[in-house]
Design a protein around this motif. Sequence first.
Motif, PDB file in Angstrom:
ATOM      1  N   ASN A  73      -6.877  -6.055  10.524  1.00 20.04           N
ATOM      2  CA  ASN A  73      -8.132  -5.460  10.049  1.00 20.04           C
ATOM      3  C   ASN A  73      -9.043  -6.617   9.679  1.00 20.04           C
ATOM      4  O   ASN A  73      -8.584  -7.615   9.124  1.00 20.04           O
ATOM      5  N   ASP A  90       0.847  -1.198   0.000  1.00 18.33           N
ATOM      6  CA  ASP A  90       0.000   0.000   0.000  1.00 18.33           C
ATOM      7  C   ASP A  90       0.886   1.254   0.000  1.00 18.33           C
ATOM      8  O   ASP A  90       2.084   1.169   0.264  1.00 18.33           O
ATOM      9  N   GLY A 112      -8.632  -4.620   2.491  1.00 19.69           N
ATOM     10  CA  GLY A 112      -8.028  -3.289   2.466  1.00 19.69           C
ATOM     11  C   GLY A 112      -8.471  -2.545   1.216  1.00 19.69           C
ATOM     12  O   GLY A 112      -8.832  -3.153   0.217  1.00 19.69           O
ATOM     13  N   ASP A 113      -8.428  -1.238   1.282  1.00 18.87           N
ATOM     14  CA  ASP A 113      -8.752  -0.394   0.136  1.00 18.87           C
ATOM     15  C   ASP A 113      -7.568   0.554  -0.033  1.00 18.87           C
ATOM     16  O   ASP A 113      -7.312   1.340   0.884  1.00 18.87           O
ATOM     17  N   PRO A 114      -6.723   0.449  -1.032  1.00 16.67           N
ATOM     18  CA  PRO A 114      -6.921  -0.128  -2.364  1.00 16.67           C
ATOM     19  C   PRO A 114      -6.369  -1.548  -2.594  1.00 16.67           C
ATOM     20  O   PRO A 114      -6.386  -2.006  -3.739  1.00 16.67           O
ATOM     21  N   GLU A 115      -5.924  -2.250  -1.552  1.00 14.74           N
ATOM     22  CA  GLU A 115      -5.330  -3.572  -1.776  1.00 14.74           C
ATOM     23  C   GLU A 115      -6.312  -4.543  -2.430  1.00 14.74           C
ATOM     24  O   GLU A 115      -5.947  -5.361  -3.277  1.00 14.74           O
ATOM     25  N   ARG A 135     -11.414  -6.937   7.523  1.00 17.65           N
ATOM     26  CA  ARG A 135     -12.092  -6.685   6.233  1.00 17.65           C
ATOM     27  C   ARG A 135     -11.008  -6.552   5.182  1.00 17.65           C
ATOM     28  O   ARG A 135      -9.821  -6.557   5.497  1.00 17.65           O
ATOM     29  N   GLY A 186      -6.279   6.890   3.556  1.00 19.32           N
ATOM     30  CA  GLY A 186      -6.775   5.498   3.537  1.00 19.32           C
ATOM     31  C   GLY A 186      -5.901   4.625   2.647  1.00 19.32           C
ATOM     32  O   GLY A 186      -5.874   3.406   2.793  1.00 19.32           O
ATOM     33  N   LYS A 207       0.444   4.737   1.896  1.00 21.97           N
ATOM     34  CA  LYS A 207      -0.486   5.415   2.811  1.00 21.97           C
ATOM     35  C   LYS A 207      -0.400   6.938   2.763  1.00 21.97           C
ATOM     36  O   LYS A 207      -1.392   7.616   2.975  1.00 21.97           O
ATOM     37  N   PHE A 228      -7.038  -9.249   7.410  1.00 21.88           N
ATOM     38  CA  PHE A 228      -6.005  -8.423   6.779  1.00 21.88           C
ATOM     39  C   PHE A 228      -4.941  -8.157   7.836  1.00 21.88           C
ATOM     40  O   PHE A 228      -5.224  -7.576   8.875  1.00 21.88           O
TER      41      PHE A 228
HETATM   42  N1  GLY Z   1      -5.281   0.506   2.769  1.00 20.84           N
HETATM   43  C1  GLY Z   1      -5.338   0.246   4.146  1.00 20.84           C
HETATM   44  C2  GLY Z   1      -6.672  -0.032   4.694  1.00 20.84           C
HETATM   45  O1  GLY Z   1      -7.609  -0.358   3.983  1.00 20.84           O
HETATM   46  O2  GLY Z   1      -6.816   0.029   5.904  1.00 20.84           O
END
Ligand code: GLY
Length: 421
Positions: free
Chosen positions: A285, A212, A289-292, A287, A226, A214, A269
Amino acid sequence: MNILVLGSGAREHSICWAVKRSKKCKSLYCIPGNAGISEIAICKKIDLEKKNNLNKFCKDKNIDLVIIGPEKYLENGLSDYLRSNDINVFGPSKKASRLESSKSFAKRFLKKNYINTAKYKEFKSYAIAMKYVSSAKYPIVIKADGLASGKGVIICNKKKQAEETLDLIFKQKKFGSAGNKIIIEEYLNGFEVSYFAFFDKNGYAKLGYALDHKRAYDNDIGPNTGGMGAFCPSKLLTRKIEKEIEEKILIPTFKGLKKEKFIYRGILFFGLMITDSGPFVIEYNVRFGDPECQVLLRNLQTDFLKIIELNLKDKLRNLRIRNDKKSVICVVLASKGYPGNFKKDKVLNNLSKAKCIKDVEIFHAGTLLRNNKIVSSGGRVLSITAKADSISLARKLAYKVLSIIAWKEGFYRKDIGQKNL
Ligand code: GLY
Ligand code: AMP
């Protein structure tokens, strides 16, 4: 199957995209969705705070499966509520979600299960924390215990900065009740990897990893966001490190979840720091990841709904997820000013032209349709996701698409994927 996806980001757009590619998908709904998602799913606006509205919607539409995108719904106990109404849900229970929603809970879990993580202390008192930072070895990392939209982590290089941070959290209540408790931990040196695996009662199935970006600006400068972009694979992550991640982190995490008797059916995650002494867990996490997610789902060969079906039946153990051996990069186009203040309702032109470029998917985040035009409605607006034989080719493709979109109201990082070259 009739599927409902909850969320409105580019992560959820890529989830809808992966669901739609499955032969098992009959109809696809999304609450609330965005302009891009509405091209492939039926989007509805329903107040998810009123859980019985959601239950009614699921019953009316014969929903076979709900896929929960953002952590806030998991923390609110939406997965438990739906399960108690006999609706299949992809997403862990509220109790298990504490691995993300409480940093001290996650730290205790890590410690109990002998998983490498930074040394830390918990504080509820401003005075005691102030005393601690006066003699600490710098840098240190101060973290609000609760969810703070990714903003609750402050790296302090000097005592003065640590004191100001404690003032912000305890006195000015910058993070509200999420900052009633904090943890202070040692600073870890290394490179970061986001690692993903599906977990159930009897086992796990590895999905893969992405790197990622950040910080808001090139060369990792500027405020934390994010995530401004991601890519995979990376030369930095050797087979040896992957093996270590499995042995030292995945297996003990699975055993820990089992010991706690958590209902975990979903993706986990692992935010990892790969140090000279091996991988350390920075955070869990509960859920995608965004953008992963956008990157990983583009390479996924195994049917996404088949994985989820096995996940919900606790049969992941024998599944080996297959991924394309391609390189994928995602570059985020954000509104100027993000992650601070930004303007909304700015028209995005050229999207239909940009969409024609082969091997690129444009996933929407903060977009909506207004008078037949796509306009911005959030900080992160689009995820340009390109797939090619190498990261450098994928980079070229993604940036070509961004030059076609040529959105004057936005910005993006020019160095996504460069640490791999
Ligand atoms: N890209 C990190 C997150 O979704 O927390
Ligand atoms: P978190 O929300 O816990 O993922 O933290 C946000 C970011 O802060 C991480 O992605 C890291 O870049 C950084 N970070 C958190 N904890 C540490 C640590 N102990 N050492 C170094 N960097 C850290």
